[in-house]
Design an enzyme around this catalytic site. Sequence first.
Site, mmCIF file in Angstrom:
data_model
loop_
_atom_site.group_PDB
_atom_site.id
_atom_site.type_symbol
_atom_site.label_atom_id
_atom_site.label_comp_id
_atom_site.label_asym_id
_atom_site.label_seq_id
_atom_site.Cartn_x
_atom_site.Cartn_y
_atom_site.Cartn_z
ATOM 1 N N ASN A 7 0.877 -1.169 0.000
ATOM 2 C CA ASN A 7 0.000 0.000 0.000
ATOM 3 C C ASN A 7 0.916 1.221 0.000
ATOM 4 O OD1 ASN A 7 -1.820 2.035 0.487
ATOM 5 N ND2 ASN A 7 -2.695 1.122 2.332
ATOM 6 N N ARG A 93 -2.598 -2.162 -3.383
ATOM 7 C CA ARG A 93 -3.804 -1.385 -3.175
ATOM 8 C C ARG A 93 -3.730 -0.170 -4.095
ATOM 9 N NH1 ARG A 93 -5.074 3.116 1.188
ATOM 10 N NH2 ARG A 93 -7.264 3.380 0.702
ATOM 11 N N HIS A 183 -13.113 2.292 0.302
ATOM 12 C CA HIS A 183 -13.127 1.198 1.299
ATOM 13 C C HIS A 183 -13.769 -0.060 0.703
ATOM 14 C CE1 HIS A 183 -13.361 4.377 4.753
ATOM 15 N NE2 HIS A 183 -12.102 3.985 4.601
ATOM 16 N N GLY A 213 -13.825 4.061 10.966
ATOM 17 C CA GLY A 213 -12.469 4.203 11.505
ATOM 18 C C GLY A 213 -12.122 5.674 11.548
ATOM 19 N N GLY A 215 -11.291 7.196 8.750
ATOM 20 C CA GLY A 215 -12.166 7.457 7.606
ATOM 21 C C GLY A 215 -13.329 6.485 7.746
ATOM 22 N N ARG A 244 -12.629 14.751 8.614
ATOM 23 C CA ARG A 244 -13.337 15.154 7.385
ATOM 24 C C ARG A 244 -14.788 15.484 7.690
ATOM 25 N NH1 ARG A 244 -11.752 9.939 4.080
ATOM 26 N NH2 ARG A 244 -9.744 9.746 5.117
ATOM 27 N N ASP A 286 -9.720 11.353 17.539
ATOM 28 C CA ASP A 286 -9.706 9.970 18.019
ATOM 29 C C ASP A 286 -10.886 9.742 18.965
ATOM 30 O OD1 ASP A 286 -9.048 7.631 19.673
ATOM 31 O OD2 ASP A 286 -7.140 7.696 18.588
ATOM 32 N N ARG A 288 -11.435 7.563 21.137
ATOM 33 C CA ARG A 288 -11.098 7.245 22.537
ATOM 34 C C ARG A 288 -10.952 8.535 23.351
ATOM 35 N NH1 ARG A 288 -6.696 3.074 20.448
ATOM 36 N NH2 ARG A 288 -6.635 4.783 18.963
ATOM 37 N N GLY A 334 -11.653 0.496 13.124
ATOM 38 C CA GLY A 334 -11.284 0.924 14.478
ATOM 39 C C GLY A 334 -12.451 1.171 15.433
ATOM 40 N N GLU A 337 -15.187 -1.913 15.312
ATOM 41 C CA GLU A 337 -14.760 -3.154 15.966
ATOM 42 C C GLU A 337 -14.572 -3.000 17.466
ATOM 43 O OE1 GLU A 337 -11.215 -4.656 13.965
ATOM 44 O OE2 GLU A 337 -12.128 -4.188 12.033
ATOM 45 N N ASN A 338 -14.252 -1.756 17.903
ATOM 46 C CA ASN A 338 -13.773 -1.603 19.282
ATOM 47 C C ASN A 338 -14.659 -0.829 20.237
ATOM 48 O OD1 ASN A 338 -11.188 -2.945 19.028
ATOM 49 N ND2 ASN A 338 -10.700 -1.289 17.604
ATOM 50 N N GLU A 388 -8.229 -5.907 4.984
ATOM 51 C CA GLU A 388 -8.097 -5.525 3.574
ATOM 52 C C GLU A 388 -6.884 -6.184 2.930
ATOM 53 O OE1 GLU A 388 -8.851 -1.561 5.297
ATOM 54 O OE2 GLU A 388 -9.528 -1.026 3.303
#
Length: 403
Positions: A7, A93, A183, A213, A215, A244, A286, A288, A334, A337-338, A388
Amino acid sequence: MNILVINAGSSSLKYQLLDPDTGVLLAKGLCERIGIDGLFTYKPQVEGKQALDAVSVAMPTHSEAIQAVLNALVDKDNGVLASMSEIDAVGHRVVHGGESFASSVLLTDEVLKAIEECNPLAPLHNPANLIGINACTAVLGDKVPQVAVFDTAFHQTMPAVAYTYAIPYEYYEKDKMRRYGFHGTSHRFVSARAAAMLGKKIEDLKIITCHLGNGSSIAAVKNGKCVDTTMGLTPLAGLPMGTRSGDMDAGVMEYIMAKYDLSMKEMMNILNKKSGVLGISGVSSDFRDLDAAAAEGNKRAALAIDVFCYDVKKYIGSYAAAMGGVDAIVFTAGVGENSPALRKAMTEGLEYMGVTALNDEANGKRGQEIDVSGEGSKVRVLVIPTNEELMIAMDTAEIVKAL
Ligand code: ADP
């Protein structure tokens, strides 16, 4: 089979060496600051082999970066391959395939030319991807087959009604201005995994895949084909993201640019780098950090999370409408999943379409494919870690095996 997945960005290059048949990852890493001072990271996944963490390696161009990757992979002490001939193929990619590529493809001179023709659609990404491909050819020669896997390809099945922008049609005809989506490799991977988890054929399912994530994008996958997605001509569209803006009234741009005397470049920088949940919260891109700030009472951080979850929920509703129903909603990447809390918030109040409150115990688990649907849910809510690189390696192997 060993596939090297690349990538390439303008000054960085991520790589993984993996076996698509078993899914086993042999090594991964990153070349950074290519053309500047060169930093090399190598993480072998085989016991007893030592990693390199951001060590200085001269990389004036991507060719030296690829050479550094190969040197590390075949290093006699810490390598994971006996020789370079054990690399069966390289999968790249590539960000934008325009309308030319609806699936992955073996790289030939003709294909390279067609990718180059898509450069105006992704001026920051495609040229860098091409440099990565050319660097591999320079170092590995033309005997090792190389394959391009496009971020946009999976979305090429979208009907005109989903990809057409309501601007003068000549901009589509002359300039190819339309929704493409990104994606795609991730949406394809997790929708296929969702069908496998449900023990059904993907051709019989309506799935909404939420790749959330830094993005973020959502896709509507009907009978195995993408019928709509949130990103557009560029990855700026759709959901608000880390930095964004996502969708926004174009009139806002005119107002801000006129009032603050900004150039288009400055405005685009604001929309790409200073907006999204960072822009709303003023705290971080972020999630978190936003969670922590919101827990301490920061109202703008809480608002940023709410805006994000609200938009995800709106798209879930609109894609159920677009497909005439939904069998499964998938969360990946990100945030997807989390974050159990965000998954809960994004699926609250969807009882009208058959989604009941999530199963808290299942929703609390991490790092595995899991059905987190609540009792009585007609729609399955699934968490599926995306991969990916594995998808790129699988596509590459399939194409190479057929040669
Ligand atoms: P990228 O788009 O760069 O590949 P990722 O898919 O890795 O990004 O997602 C990064 C995002 O995932 C970050 O915003 C990060 O805060 C978020 N994330 C990671 N772990 C958690 C977590 N435990 N809770 C909430 N968000 C998380």
